[in-house]
Design an enzyme around this catalytic site. Structure first.
Site, PDB file in Angstrom:
ATOM      1  N   LYS A   1       0.861  -1.234   0.077  1.00 39.59           N
ATOM      2  CA  LYS A   1       0.074   0.066   0.151  1.00 39.59           C
ATOM      3  C   LYS A   1       0.897   1.396   0.147  1.00 39.59           C
ATOM      4  O   LYS A   1       0.255   2.223  -0.396  1.00 39.59           O
ATOM      5  CB  LYS A   1      -0.931   0.146   1.322  1.00 39.59           C
ATOM      6  CG  LYS A   1      -0.365   0.078   2.502  1.00 39.59           C
ATOM      7  CD  LYS A   1      -1.454   0.333   3.511  1.00 39.59           C
ATOM      8  CE  LYS A   1      -0.580   0.312   4.920  1.00 39.59           C
ATOM      9  NZ  LYS A   1      -1.360  -0.223   6.014  1.00 39.59           N
TER      10      LYS A   1
ATOM     11  N   ARG B   1      -7.165   0.551  17.172  1.00 40.22           N
ATOM     12  CA  ARG B   1      -7.844   0.664  15.799  1.00 40.22           C
ATOM     13  C   ARG B   1      -8.692  -0.369  15.516  1.00 40.22           C
ATOM     14  O   ARG B   1      -9.672  -0.590  16.404  1.00 40.22           O
ATOM     15  CB  ARG B   1      -6.551   0.895  14.758  1.00 40.22           C
ATOM     16  CG  ARG B   1      -6.793   1.377  13.440  1.00 40.22           C
ATOM     17  CD  ARG B   1      -5.746   1.590  12.349  1.00 40.22           C
ATOM     18  NE  ARG B   1      -5.188   0.350  11.906  1.00 40.22           N
ATOM     19  CZ  ARG B   1      -4.241   0.262  10.821  1.00 40.22           C
ATOM     20  NH1 ARG B   1      -3.825   1.240  10.322  1.00 40.22           N
ATOM     21  NH2 ARG B   1      -4.028  -0.935  10.380  1.00 40.22           N
TER      22      ARG B   1
END
Ligand SMILES: *Cc1c(COP(=O)(O)O)cnc(C)c1O
Length: 359
Positions: free
Chosen positions: A36, A131
């Site tokens: 990514k 998260r």
């Protein structure tokens, strides 16, 4: 040569991957290469695979489709929790995904059956970074329904630290994940073959021999791409930090005061800039701006150059102390930190050049 331009040395990416695969391999840990940070650039993914990573992973469907279209057939992992509307694509283009919601896991199972294509689930456990994931205190309770559902085969559990809360991996929080793996195996007599952690910030614990033995997979992006562990502010043994070089050319060189003249309000990005009076300085403007790169991720290769600031389309450099006699049109080169690399590969205005034949 076209600029701004990202020069990519695939040999260095391959070697960085190999160094990390070797380190983790000694402890029985497989490495998943995370693309990514380069927007799923297939050439980089291929170099990671050649360097020995067992599979690839990305957080964006568009990047994953790009990898598939380039002919990559290795396993690909979806890193970001699937969106309801993307479940079918996740089942179609990836082999394994990170999940934390039962209903999403059930729809993945449904799509997987429809497609006649197996899809593996890793259940994310939140060990404190806050998260994604089921809180570690609730995981055994949440798991029951997943395990009892005959349509779901739980392939592993995983966690992520450092990305939101900045929590560093430790023997303690990694131990929580290891303990959960043991508990599931004991309680339900199922194998849970994968215990997955990420990302690069976990490497130092592996190098120090402090990673619990249950952990057998690590997802790594930054370490392979840049040879750096920014959470610990270290470089990784046996890696190089300059696989990526950004080039931009000079469009103005002038001596100007270091203090702006006039009353100072907010700059183009809503910040109030601060200045120090260092007299007249020789400065260069380059044709590269905040639309292309995060300024904090820019490291001039000429150490005497200082990045003063920028706007959408320009970056202002202090070249006063450089021994080089830069000229108009000449290129200035930068290495990048992770936010720099991520932003540059996302900008449609920056071209890419590979420094070796791409296979
Ligand atoms: C980005 C990401 C990684 C890789 O992190 P790096 O710090 O770049 O190594 C691993 N796991 C997940 C879930 C991610 O989103």
């Amino acid at each position: 040569m076209d600029a701004p331009r990202l020069d990519i040395d695939l040999t260095k990416v391959r070697n960085n991957a190999r160094a990390i695969v070797n380190l983790c391999g000694k402890k029985g840990i497989d490495v998943v290469g995370v693309t990514k940070g380069v927007s799923g650039m297939p050439e980089v993914g291929k170099a990671m695979l050649e360097g020995g990573v067992c599979s690839l992973a990305d957080a964006r469907m568009r990047n994953i489709i790009k990898l598939r279209k380039a002919g990559i057939t290795s396993d690909i992992m979806m890193l970001r929790l699937p969106r309801i509307s993307s479940v079918h694509a996740v089942a179609k283009y990836t082999d394994i995904s990170l999940n934390s919601e039962l209903s999403m896991i059930l729809s993945l199972a449904k799509s997987s059956t429809e497609l006649g294509k197996p899809h593996k689930i890793i259940l994310m456990v939140d060990v404190g970074d806050l998260r994604e994931g089921i809180m570690y205190t609730h995981v055994m309770h949440g798991l029951k329904r997943i395990i009892l559902s005959k349509n779901i085969k739980l392939h592993g559990i995983g966690t992520n630290v450092g990305c939101y809360g900045g929590v560093l991996p430790s023997e303690k929080n990694m131990g929580l994940l290891a303990e959960i793996a043991r508990n599931i195996r004991d309680k339900y007599s199922i194998p849970i073959p994968i215990v997955s952690i990420g990302g690069t910030n976990c490497l130092s614990l592996i190098a120090n021999g402090k990673m619990p033995k249950e952990i057998n997979q690590i997802r790594i992006g930054e370490g392979i791409l840049l040879g750096r562990d920014s959470a610990h502010n270290t470089i990784i043994d046996g890696t190089q930090q300059d696989a990526f070089t950004l080039a931009a050319d000079i469009v103005e060189i002038k001596s100007k005061p270091s203090m702006p003249i006039g009353k100072i309000g907010k700059d183009a990005f809503g910040n109030t800039p601060k200045f120090k009076d260092r007299g007249m300085r020789r400065k260069a403007l380059i044709a590269l701006g905040k639309q292309d790169v995060r300024l904090s991720g820019l490291l001039p290769i000429d150490k005497q150059i200082k990045v003063l600031g920028g706007s959408s389309d320009y970056i202002i450099l202090d070249i006063n102390d450089s021994g080089d006699n830069y000229a108009l049109g000449e290129e200035i080169h930068f290495n990048l930190l992770y936010p720099g690399l991520l932003s540059v590969t996302t900008s449609p205005f920056v071209s890419h050049r590979f420094l070796e034949d791409t296979k």
